[in-house]
Design an enzyme around this catalytic site. Structure first.
Site, short mmCIF file in Angstrom:
data_model
loop_
_atom_site.label_atom_id
_atom_site.label_comp_id
_atom_site.label_asym_id
_atom_site.label_seq_id
_atom_site.Cartn_x
_atom_site.Cartn_y
_atom_site.Cartn_z
N LEU A 115 9.02 -2.25 0.21
CA LEU A 115 8.75 -0.98 0.88
C LEU A 115 10.08 -0.25 0.99
O LEU A 115 11.13 -0.87 1.22
CB LEU A 115 8.17 -1.20 2.28
CG LEU A 115 6.79 -1.86 2.38
CD1 LEU A 115 6.39 -2.00 3.84
CD2 LEU A 115 5.74 -1.06 1.62
N ASP A 116 10.04 1.08 0.86
CA ASP A 116 11.25 1.86 1.06
C ASP A 116 11.79 1.64 2.47
O ASP A 116 11.04 1.27 3.39
CB ASP A 116 10.97 3.36 0.86
CG ASP A 116 10.53 3.68 -0.55
OD1 ASP A 116 10.95 2.95 -1.48
OD2 ASP A 116 9.76 4.64 -0.73
N LYS A 117 13.07 1.88 2.64
CA LYS A 117 13.71 1.68 3.94
C LYS A 117 12.93 2.35 5.07
O LYS A 117 12.69 1.75 6.11
CB LYS A 117 15.14 2.23 3.89
CG LYS A 117 15.88 2.18 5.22
CD LYS A 117 17.26 2.80 5.10
CE LYS A 117 17.99 2.79 6.44
NZ LYS A 117 19.32 3.43 6.36
N THR A 119 9.80 3.40 5.09
CA THR A 119 8.36 3.15 5.11
C THR A 119 8.09 1.91 5.94
O THR A 119 8.74 0.88 5.76
CB THR A 119 7.82 2.95 3.67
OG1 THR A 119 8.04 4.13 2.92
CG2 THR A 119 6.32 2.65 3.70
N ARG A 221 4.60 8.79 -2.67
CA ARG A 221 5.41 9.98 -2.38
C ARG A 221 5.43 10.94 -3.57
O ARG A 221 5.28 12.15 -3.42
CB ARG A 221 6.83 9.55 -2.00
CG ARG A 221 6.87 8.66 -0.77
CD ARG A 221 8.21 7.94 -0.61
NE ARG A 221 9.30 8.87 -0.37
CZ ARG A 221 10.57 8.51 -0.33
NH1 ARG A 221 10.92 7.24 -0.53
NH2 ARG A 221 11.51 9.41 -0.10
#
Length: 303
Positions: A115-117, A119, A221
């Site tokens: 997961l992105d930082k 998210t 996104r």
């Protein structure tokens, strides 16, 4: 990279052949001339050694083979140049301790997806090689269920839909991904609108569930932004939201524009246990910041 080569030169790893002998060059700005011969030695890479760190984790499920956690926003998954520690991997090394039996010969958790930082939401990690291979195989087959909730700008025309567009590196902005016609990877997102907040007849924002069939970098996104519905707060793919004066309350415009991260949460995760074969499905409620955003939109605009 350029900086890596400059570092190697400064360390004395570059030599120029001169009259049959090698002369060490230590200045990265040294000027070269035609027909000169150089030798650059590249040392073996040093093994990464993340250290265990006592960082609070919200553990949803854990057994001898795997662990499911509910990641908070602002947590990086892997140590990297900009974030050498304080990551999810550091936290898992501390939390799992002796229950890790090794992945690929290293005593570490097997991160099978990211997961992105910024998210938040459900993540899965393996504790041993057998579990890691089983889970990685399910990801490769696209059989793992991953659903996200996102607050996006505006409102999609269709309440439900399927987006299939290739995603690749942005041709001009290298930190971004983009929908591309070539040199990309197949990406499929299924979406379903849960709520639409309107000012009059105009959609202001929507709560959308996105289920991933594939797992590309920034997939939700990029797909949502490509069709004009960027995630609220997205620092890469969303610009400030502007509405005609007297159309949308200023409090809402400010709330949307000041949300501090992409409004994206991994809300559902389903998979087959790689050892027992049992089906597992986990759900996660919206975190406080996204919950407050939804409540504010409900209160001012209704749903």
């Amino acid at each position: 990279s350029r900086s890596r080569i400059q570092s190697l030169i400064s360390q004395g790893q570059l030599q120029r052949l001169e009259d049959g002998e090698l002369r060490t060059i230590t200045e990265p700005s040294y000027s070269v001339k035609p027909d000169e011969e150089y030798q650059l030695r590249i040392p073996a890479p040093e093994p990464a050694t993340p250290v265990p760190q006592s960082i609070p984790l919200n553990v949803v499920y854990e057994d001898d083979d795997l662990i499911v956690i509910d990641k908070t926003a602002n947590m990086v998954v892997h140590p990297a140049a900009g974030n050498p520690d304080g990551t999810l991997v550091n936290a898992l090394l501390y939390h799992c301790g002796d229950s890790l039996s090794g992945i690929g010969g290293e005593l570490r958790p097997g991160i099978v997806h990211r997961l992105d930082k910024e998210t938040s939401g459900l993540m899965l990690a393996a504790k041993n090689d057998l579990a890691h291979r089983g889970l990685a195989g399910q990801f490769a087959e696209h059989s793992i269920v991953r659903a996200y909730l996102a607050v996006v700008a505006g409102g999609p025309i269709l309440i439900k839909g399927r987006i299939e567009d290739m995603i690749g590196r942005h041709p001009k902005q290298r930190k971004k991904m983009a929908v591309v016609e070539k040199n990309g990877k197949r990406a499929v997102t299924h979406y379903a609108v849960q709520k639409i907040w309107k000012a009059g007849v105009r959609p202001v924002a929507s709560l959308v569930e996105c289920r991933l069939e594939t797992g590309r970098t920034h997939q939700v996104r990029v797909h949502m932004a490509h069709y004009g519905h960027a995630l609220i707060g997205d620092p890469l793919y969303a610009s400030r939201i502007r509405f005609p004066k007297n159309t949308v309350p200023e409090t809402i415009t400010n709330t949307l524009n000041e949300f501090p991260r992409q409004a994206l949460h991994a809300t559902r995760l389903g998979f087959l246990h790689p050892i027992s074969g049992k089906r597992f499905t986990f759900s996660s409620e919206l975190p406080n910041d996204m919950g407050q955003l939804v409540s504010c939109l409900d209160e001012v605009l209704g749903a």
